[in-house]
Design a protein around this motif. Sequence first.
Motif, PDB file in Angstrom:
ATOM      1  N   ALA A  90       4.351   1.773   4.261  1.00 35.79           N
ATOM      2  CA  ALA A  90       4.654   0.469   4.847  1.00 35.79           C
ATOM      3  C   ALA A  90       5.582  -0.292   3.902  1.00 35.79           C
ATOM      4  O   ALA A  90       5.444  -0.241   2.679  1.00 35.79           O
ATOM      5  CB  ALA A  90       3.373  -0.321   5.084  1.00 35.79           C
ATOM      6  N   ASP A  91       6.541  -0.998   4.473  1.00 33.31           N
ATOM      7  CA  ASP A  91       7.559  -1.705   3.688  1.00 33.31           C
ATOM      8  C   ASP A  91       6.990  -3.029   3.180  1.00 33.31           C
ATOM      9  O   ASP A  91       7.239  -4.097   3.722  1.00 33.31           O
ATOM     10  CB  ASP A  91       8.789  -1.947   4.556  1.00 33.31           C
ATOM     11  CG  ASP A  91       9.940  -2.509   3.746  1.00 33.31           C
ATOM     12  OD1 ASP A  91       9.864  -2.456   2.495  1.00 33.31           O
ATOM     13  OD2 ASP A  91      10.906  -2.975   4.364  1.00 33.31           O
ATOM     14  N   THR A  92       6.169  -2.930   2.067  1.00 32.37           N
ATOM     15  CA  THR A  92       5.500  -4.119   1.531  1.00 32.37           C
ATOM     16  C   THR A  92       5.966  -4.451   0.117  1.00 32.37           C
ATOM     17  O   THR A  92       5.363  -5.297  -0.534  1.00 32.37           O
ATOM     18  CB  THR A  92       3.981  -3.904   1.524  1.00 32.37           C
ATOM     19  OG1 THR A  92       3.666  -2.733   0.752  1.00 32.37           O
ATOM     20  CG2 THR A  92       3.458  -3.729   2.947  1.00 32.37           C
ATOM     21  N   GLY A 144       1.989   3.978   6.488  1.00 28.98           N
ATOM     22  CA  GLY A 144       2.625   2.988   7.338  1.00 28.98           C
ATOM     23  C   GLY A 144       1.718   1.809   7.590  1.00 28.98           C
ATOM     24  O   GLY A 144       0.651   1.668   6.996  1.00 28.98           O
ATOM     25  N   ASP A 145       2.128   0.952   8.496  1.00 24.68           N
ATOM     26  CA  ASP A 145       1.376  -0.260   8.793  1.00 24.68           C
ATOM     27  C   ASP A 145      -0.016   0.100   9.290  1.00 24.68           C
ATOM     28  O   ASP A 145      -0.191   1.026  10.075  1.00 24.68           O
ATOM     29  CB  ASP A 145       2.098  -1.087   9.848  1.00 24.68           C
ATOM     30  CG  ASP A 145       3.440  -1.600   9.341  1.00 24.68           C
ATOM     31  OD1 ASP A 145       3.541  -1.825   8.110  1.00 24.68           O
ATOM     32  OD2 ASP A 145       4.376  -1.729  10.142  1.00 24.68           O
ATOM     33  N   GLY A 166      -3.149   4.050   8.398  1.00 23.08           N
ATOM     34  CA  GLY A 166      -2.177   3.207   7.706  1.00 23.08           C
ATOM     35  C   GLY A 166      -2.836   2.367   6.630  1.00 23.08           C
ATOM     36  O   GLY A 166      -4.066   2.297   6.514  1.00 23.08           O
ATOM     37  N   THR A 196      -1.687  -0.937   3.359  1.00 26.99           N
ATOM     38  CA  THR A 196      -0.685  -1.840   2.791  1.00 26.99           C
ATOM     39  C   THR A 196      -0.582  -1.597   1.289  1.00 26.99           C
ATOM     40  O   THR A 196      -1.496  -1.975   0.532  1.00 26.99           O
ATOM     41  CB  THR A 196      -1.080  -3.310   3.048  1.00 26.99           C
ATOM     42  OG1 THR A 196      -1.194  -3.532   4.457  1.00 26.99           O
ATOM     43  CG2 THR A 196      -0.032  -4.250   2.457  1.00 26.99           C
ATOM     44  N   ASP A 219      -6.093  -3.028   3.318  1.00 24.01           N
ATOM     45  CA  ASP A 219      -6.184  -2.548   4.704  1.00 24.01           C
ATOM     46  C   ASP A 219      -6.434  -1.039   4.813  1.00 24.01           C
ATOM     47  O   ASP A 219      -5.937  -0.376   5.723  1.00 24.01           O
ATOM     48  CB  ASP A 219      -4.902  -2.909   5.483  1.00 24.01           C
ATOM     49  CG  ASP A 219      -4.592  -4.385   5.417  1.00 24.01           C
ATOM     50  OD1 ASP A 219      -5.528  -5.181   5.609  1.00 24.01           O
ATOM     51  OD2 ASP A 219      -3.432  -4.746   5.142  1.00 24.01           O
TER      52      ASP A 219
END
Length: 907
Positions: free
Chosen positions: A263-265, A346-347, A353, A355, A375
Amino acid sequence: MNFFNKSLKKGLFSGASLMTPILLGLCFAAPSYAQEAEEEANETKKLDTIVVQGFRSSLQEARDFKRAAVNSRESILAEDIGKMPDLNLAEAIQRVPGVAISREGGEGRNITLRGFSPSFTRTTLNGMEVPAGSDGLDSGGVTLNSGRAFDFHVFAAELFNRIDVQKTQTASIEEGGIAGTVDLYSAKPFDFEGFNFSVSGQAGYNDLTEEVDPRLALMVSDTFANDTLGALVSVAYSGRTVRQEGFGSVRWTSPFINGDSWADTNPVVNGTPSGACGAEDPLDCLWAPRLPRADFFGNEQERLGLTGSFQYQPNDKLLLTLDVLHSELTNDRRNYNSMEWLLTHGDPGNFTGQTPIEFTVDPTGQYLIAASFDDVTSWYESRKQVSESKFDQIVLSGEYQITDNISVDAMFGSAKNDATREELRFYYRSVPHFYAYDYSNNEVASVDYGDYDMNDPNNFIDVVNANNRSNDVEKENLTSKVDLTYEGDRFSINTGVAYNDRSVSYAEGIGGSAAFDPAQYTTAFPYSNFGSGLDGNLVPFLVADFDAIENDGVIPAGYTESLADSWKVGEETFATYVELNSDFDIGSMLLRANFGIRYVETTVTSEAVVGDLPISVERSYDNYLPSMNLALDVTDELVARLSYGRSMTRPGLSSLNIARPSFGYTTRTVGNLGNPELDPYESNDFDLGLEWYLGGEGLLSAAVFHKNIATNLTSEVVNKLIDEEFWPAIYADPEYDESYQADPATVPYDHSIPVNSNEGFSVKGFEITYQQPFTFLPGPLSNMGIASNYTHVEAQDSTGLSPNSYNFTLYYEDADFGGRFSVNKRDDYLLSEPGGNGHAQERKYGPTHVDFSSFYNYNDNLTFTFEIINMTDEEERIYGTGYGDLDLTREFSHTGRQFMLGARYSM
């Protein structure tokens, strides 16, 4: 000469041109031959080979068996019934040069001989080939054994008093083991004089389970009617409580290999990713644990063995023997794993998924040695497995001296092994939460859950009914054979026929499932000392309450047979052979020779239900197997050996299985289909050895072996017509349509199937053995001695192979007291190539096992014993190599030390 001419035409001596003139020359050149020395040694020492005194004398008897044999052979002899030198048959056999074992739950299960996987070793019991299979531990990736590998832990070691490992072929040895043949023998009443009684008991304490387990053995033997009748019965029982605990990853993987991305965090990144995989984001190249988890595999095991042997010898010419053996191995297993979902990236959502918060990259830039996430969903696995393996064998054999020169041996035997397993498995899924792991310090990762409570049932959201099924594997062998021997002045000729009918059938049942609230069916983790003895902490967690689930009838009882998954493979074989045993003088030396040829025809039948129609495919093949063994007695102490043999191992059952084929009518493809037309693996085997028999008990020997696998198996895409046996099922398939213009009777399909290959591969290596009592030392030191060996093996196909392995035993023994330390070591070995989840290889750690055994003779009848099994609490570990140079742990566990205190009374 017809056999030899046909063999040469078939190219069976290709690559062995130097052997051929020697083999043929021995047929005609020697003016006279003598009976094989081994037979004389066996006759003169028939009683002594069974009743021997002490571990040191057992080594000496085994040494004498080795020397007398014309082929390359190793033996393990018990001092007496119930006194096999190890508690497990596989662990006893591992003391033999060239043998390494695989363990599950701290106990030996299978053997590899000279670098070959277990399915390449043939096993016999009381003269007939036998099947033996059981359930396995999930941590090793092994389930119910439906293949050719022999599970040695099915039997109680106390039932046996001799094991032979045949390393080179003779024509009279039945075919099937390229690696070799392991012969197991249970005791007979005529092995003893008159009445014999022995009883032994042991209490075993494991420092991990903190449980005390019993081990009992009883034997009664007697002869009657002026020693013309004999009867022996024995029983062995053991209970074993096993806890295998550790930490695993269920393999590592990367987002790039998995086809997704983190995930793009914008996480904090410590270290520099290499980006070697070529992904747009270098972070997606990083390997991370798929399902980091604390592991628990608990087993309550019971093993029962019964033997009966009855003999009748009315005169010196006739001996009849009836051997009966029954064995049961039951296991009640509970597996609990606390998995954190890092499998897909990912999300977060739908229990998958996460975070990313912070990453720590290892110095090579290839994997995440530590990471933290928000998460993350926990998947708590609870598994109940109940398995049982029952083995029954009955063998009737007879020996009759027809004339002074002619004798006949006959045997009829039946053996059956039925292994069953029932499994119920759930995943309890949690609310999303914080999770961090850190592998910086050891194999057991440090974990942090923040303020999330793993033991609060309100944190469960739902349950996945992962599995509810039964499995049954039934193996049956029916054997009959007759051997005829003519003994000349200095030679003997053996010939015989053998018939075998083998079958393996597999059945699977599917149980029901139901939705329920997991919070209503939880219980605390059953052990307060979870993780004891590991370098790191394992965090306990809530598990499924199987008793409450069963009592409330949450899951429907019973199973529905899945006909599509069931199958049966049968093999019917007929073999005949001729063999010459001889010796002749070469100056002051004596050359003992054995050579012959074996012919065998094999008919394979593979059965399954495809669609709703039963399908049966039958194929046949034959093989000619020449062999030669030469043993040159250079002096009374020095023996040189040379052997050649053509050997074979039949294809694995999975390669012959035709259940659940996949037909693509629009693509004209066939997948997931075995190939009953396969020929067996074939090998040209060469052995060269030199043995120095030091004094009365010592041995220093070296052997070199080279096996050229001329025919092996591979997987290819073959364009051909579908076998006509499948046509009715295809025509009845609702998915099939004539408009596809893919009629299986006229249109070739691309088959992805196993096929034979003539490219072959080789296995080569050497063995060194040294055993020596220290009788030359002064005082008590003269009661010490060593037994040791070292093996090095190289192979192009190295699956299951440890390049180096060794055994070392230091013992002390006098009339009243004795003890020994034994060390067994093997290198890491390959499990699969390529490995799962993108790994170049998956490998298993080569452990070093240290055991101790001791005895004290209170008097002539009563002996006390004390043993320590796995003194160092050696770990078990499986790991992946990433792109080829990493060491990423899949499973890491231990089983604890076992202390055995016992007593034995005999008369």
